[in-house]
Scaffold this active site. Structure first.
Site, PDB file in Angstrom:
ATOM      1  N   LYS A  62      -6.199   4.385   8.361  1.00 49.47           N
ATOM      2  CA  LYS A  62      -5.089   5.201   7.865  1.00 49.47           C
ATOM      3  C   LYS A  62      -5.467   6.675   7.814  1.00 49.47           C
ATOM      4  O   LYS A  62      -4.694   7.548   8.246  1.00 49.47           O
ATOM      5  CB  LYS A  62      -4.668   4.708   6.479  1.00 49.47           C
ATOM      6  CG  LYS A  62      -4.013   3.330   6.494  1.00 49.47           C
ATOM      7  CD  LYS A  62      -3.703   2.848   5.087  1.00 49.47           C
ATOM      8  CE  LYS A  62      -3.000   1.506   5.121  1.00 49.47           C
ATOM      9  NZ  LYS A  62      -2.694   0.981   3.777  1.00 49.47           N
ATOM     10  N   SER A  77       0.815  -1.217   0.000  1.00 49.34           N
ATOM     11  CA  SER A  77       0.000   0.000   0.000  1.00 49.34           C
ATOM     12  C   SER A  77       0.850   1.269   0.000  1.00 49.34           C
ATOM     13  O   SER A  77       0.313   2.369  -0.175  1.00 49.34           O
ATOM     14  CB  SER A  77      -0.940   0.007   1.201  1.00 49.34           C
ATOM     15  OG  SER A  77      -0.218   0.049   2.418  1.00 49.34           O
TER      16      SER A  77
END
Length: 802
Positions: free
Chosen positions: A695, A652
């Site tokens: 996140k 990611s």
């Protein structure tokens, strides 16, 4: 056109009270049926219906999805329609006590038989002594005694006559027979005898010796008389016990007529009963026999069956869920007693396990628990393959032998096993155990989520209302229910799907009810749900708070303002126990002439795992395909996630790493007020990642702590937009223009946002990037040519002398 930030309503699921087809949860009917899981229900119904061998079930899914509850509900409903299963008992094997016999009985007969046998013991302790008190028995016993006494007395009389003829008298007491001479019509005493002349004394002694020899000869057959008397008395006692016991046992035989196993046992019992009573005959004649606890316990331990399994005819087939599946809890055990230092046992010490109680029905086990004991799985497979249950304790490591004292006959097994476990256990077993697929042919796969529709919302509301009533919670308001829906969507990680982990929804509901009770509110509202979430988050926030504090104090360097070349804020997720939270991480890139390629420092330091390394390797493919098609991609670059001291995995960060690398190559600064997450492929397409909500919220927490400026935000993949289920405070900040969430589908869109470029400026950046890569290539090529020109001179140079 530059990508625009998302609006506030795009950051969570859209649901309004007016869209719900009910005004309150109280008006809904009770419902305990599971929401969704159509595939699992069909598989479960098929598996329970299949009667063939090997069609046991493995229920696969995450905990909290209601796997066990749903399985138990379906099994119990089906079991109610099936016939009850037989009882099982263990009885004494009189020929070989170490190998007790197992006997099958009709349903509910087990307890009755045990009770009847206990009553039989009590009746025997009354009937048998009464038989020995009977005049008929006394006469027969006296006749046996008289027969012996008459033989003895006749022999004594003959010897006494001869003694009298020789002038001697015979004296007999309890234990001795003696002779005494008669002088002047009177027996001679010891004083008189010593005064007699020596010659006369010798004559008398010789005569007495002859009489004693004749007495011995006359009584020579007395041991035989005693043996015959004893045997006759034993036969009389045996016949008396047999005659007294037979009617008592016959009543049991009549009551349980038609049951072959019990009839054989009763027949053998009668013969062994005589033996036991004869061995304890001294107690039979005791008037305290009825109160003799020792004899009573002996008879009960010898003749009363051991009830292994008793089934209720009103409950249908047995359904057993073993929550603590140790070896003995599953397969039973043999108990021992210490008698004077000796460890003993008998068939009465056999205890059933869960699989005995589930025989003929269903046994539900959790895979994670049975593999805590390495011996359980092998024994379970053995029982299913042989279709027999035997008491075989495992040989522990380090033991030379296992002495169990008993080897009971096995119980025929017909049970359907339902293993409940995670996907990890299912695939591990399928891959590593070839017998697993033969024994567990039916997979019941639980979905992790389902579509958020009107029907599913109504069903969820019914479940919430039913659970609240069963637990004594207050009614849930409509806005409170909507927050539960949002929480469920957050669990599923999707705006248009509900999570099937309703256990966690119910836990949150219970915590909210506690807060409602403290505030003495009539209903559980939106505020109670949100406050419960906040408190739960606070309870698990110590590590996250400490990491945030390190950033605020400057121990960990994360910039949230300004512009820096080759530096970007990535987003990571920490998984610690049951807690997940996001934190930003600084990613930097440096570029210089060389041919080492893109070096992943995390990989070189053995901190980067395989998926992360794969993401870094893709960067070279993208740059070469897009910007170096007419020359060889030749450069040296280092990429690192700064101040990371643990293992890193996942791809990611590849979008952030690529942007930092392009910034370093083109020397264009990246705004530090934004953070980036996303995976890329070699064509520059941005792919979805996991943990997007955590996140975003992790970076938001840092920005909020430093002060929201209206310039801060995050860049996430467009494919993750439907996964956004952000906290209300993040949504409020976005609505106020203090924080921004951008979505991108390709690298160019991310570069426009991070570098603040227009479409024209983006084209210039592409050209600049191509030029810089070509320049790095040329530098390396020139160096290689110079090296080739200098190499012959080096070869022709004179050798160096030491």
């Amino acid at each position: 056109m530059n990508p625009k930030p998302l609006s506030a309503h795009q950051l969570t699921t859209a649901i309004d009270e007016s869209e719900l087809p009910f005004k309150s949860l109280a008006e809904l009917d009770a419902n305990v049926d599971f929401l969704g899981q159509t595939r699992a229900k069909h598989a479960l119904a098929f598996g329970l219906e299949a009667k063939r061998r090997g069609y046991n079930l493995f229920v696969m899914g995450d905990s909290g999805t209601g796997r066990i509850s749903m399985v138990m509900r379906h099994i119990e409903a089906k079991a109610q329609l099936q016939k009850a299963q037989p009882d099982w008992i263990y009885v004494n094997n009189f020929d070989e006590s170490r190998e007790p016999w197992v006997v099958q009985l009709p349903t509910s007969f087990g307890k009755k038989l045990v009770s009847d046998c206990q009553k039989m013991v009590g009746r025997l302790l009354v009937t048998i002594p009464a038989a020995f008190e009977n005049p008929s028995y006394q006469r027969k016993k006296q006749a046996i005694d008289k027969r012996f006494n008459s033989r003895f007395e006749y022999a004594i009389e003959q010897v006494e006559k001869e003694a009298n003829q020789q002038g001697f008298a015979l004296y007999q007491d309890a234990s001795n027979i003696s002779f005494s001479p008669i002088i002047d019509g009177k027996p001679v005493d010891d004083i008189t005898f010593t005064s007699l002349p020596l010659e006369q004394r010798d004559q008398i002694n010789q005569a007495i010796d002859l009489l004693e020899d004749k007495l011995t000869e006359a009584l020579l057959e007395m041991p035989q008389w005693k043996r015959e008397s004893y045997e006759a008395l034993q036969e009389l006692n045996s016949q008396t016990i047999q005659a007294a016991s037979a009617p008592v046992v016959a009543e049991l035989q009549d009551k349980y007529r038609g049951l072959t196993g019990t009839q054989i046992y009763f027949k053998e019992m009668l013969g062994h009963l005589v033996k036991i009573m004869l061995e304890n005959f001294n107690l039979i004649e005791s008037p305290e026999l009825k109160n003799d606890q020792g004899l009573r316990e002996l008879l009960q331990q010898t003749f009363v069956p051991n009830l292994l399994v008793s089934n209720n005819p009103a409950l249908g087939a047995p359904v057993v869920y073993e929550a603590h599946p140790t070896f003995s809890n599953l397969f039973g055990r043999v108990e021992y007693v210490n008698e004077g230092g000796a460890i003993t046992t008998s068939y009465q010490g056999i205890r059933s396990g869960a699989i005995h109680r589930a025989n003929g029905g269903y046994l539900v086990l959790e895979a994670e628990k049975i593999f805590e004991d390495p011996y359980i799985w092998g024994q379970l497979k053995q029982a299913l393959l042989t279709q027999e249950l035997k008491f075989e304790p495992p040989m522990m490591e380090g033991q030379t032998a296992v002495t169990i004292g008993l080897s009971p006959h096995g119980v025929p097994l017909d049970v359907k096993i339902i293993l409940v476990g995670s996907r990890q256990y299912y695939y591990l077993l399928q891959e590593n155990d070839p017998e697993f697929s033969e024994l567990f042919r039916v997979l019941v796969d639980f979905d992790e989520h389902l579509e958020k529709s009107v029907d599913s919302l109504v069903h969820m509301a019914q479940l919430v209302h039913t659970h609240g009533e069963s637990e004594g919670f207050a009614e849930v308001s409509l806005n409170g229910f909507i927050e539960l829906v949002k929480f469920s969507c957050r669990l599923s990680g999707h705006q248009f799907q509900l999570s099937t982990r309703f256990g966690e929804v119910f836990e949150l509901l219970g915590e909210a009810d506690v807060l409602r009770f403290e505030q003495d509110a009539p209903k559980i509202t939106e505020q109670h749900i949100l406050e419960a979430l906040n408190q739960r988050e606070f309870r698990h926030s110590r590590i996250r708070s400490e990491m945030l504090q390190e950033v605020l104090e400057g121990q960990i360097i994360i910039h949230t303002d300004g512009d820096i070349i080759g530096s970007i804020n990535g987003l990571t997720v920490w998984e610690i126990g049951s807690t997940d939270f996001g934190t930003p991480a600084r990613i930097t890139a440096t570029v210089f002439p060389g041919n080492k390629g893109i070096v992943d420092i995390e990989r070189e330091s053995e901190l980067g795992l395989s998926i992360h390394s794969k993401g870094v390797l893709i960067l070279s493919g993208y740059l070469a395909n897009r910007f170096a098609r007419e020359f060889t991609l030749t450069l040296s670059a280092n990429i690192v996630m700064e101040q990371s001291y643990g293992l890193i995995d996942g791809d990611s960060a590849s979008l952030a790493e690529l942007c930092a690398l392009i910034s370093a190559i083109t020397e264009k600064p990246i705004t530090q007020s934004l953070a980036v997450t996303g995976s890329i492929n070699q064509f520059g397409e941005v792919q979805a990642i996991g943990g997007v909500n955590e996140k975003i919220e992790g970076f938001f927490e840092l920005c909020k702590a430093r002060g929201l400026t209206g310039k801060q935000g995050v860049v996430v993949p467009l494919a993750n937009q439907k996964h956004l289920m952000l906290k209300q405070e993040v949504i409020n900040a976005v609505e106020a223009g203090q924080f921004h969430v951008y979505t991108v589908s390709n690298v160019d869109q991310a570069l426009q946002i991070l570098l603040g470029l227009s479409a024209a400026e983006l084209s210039e950046l592409h050209q600049s990037l191509t030029d810089r890569l070509k320049s790095l290539h040329d530098i390396c090529e020139d160096v290689e040519e110079n090296d080739e020109e200098e190499q012959p001179a080096a070869l022709n140079s004179p050798p160096i002398k030491s």
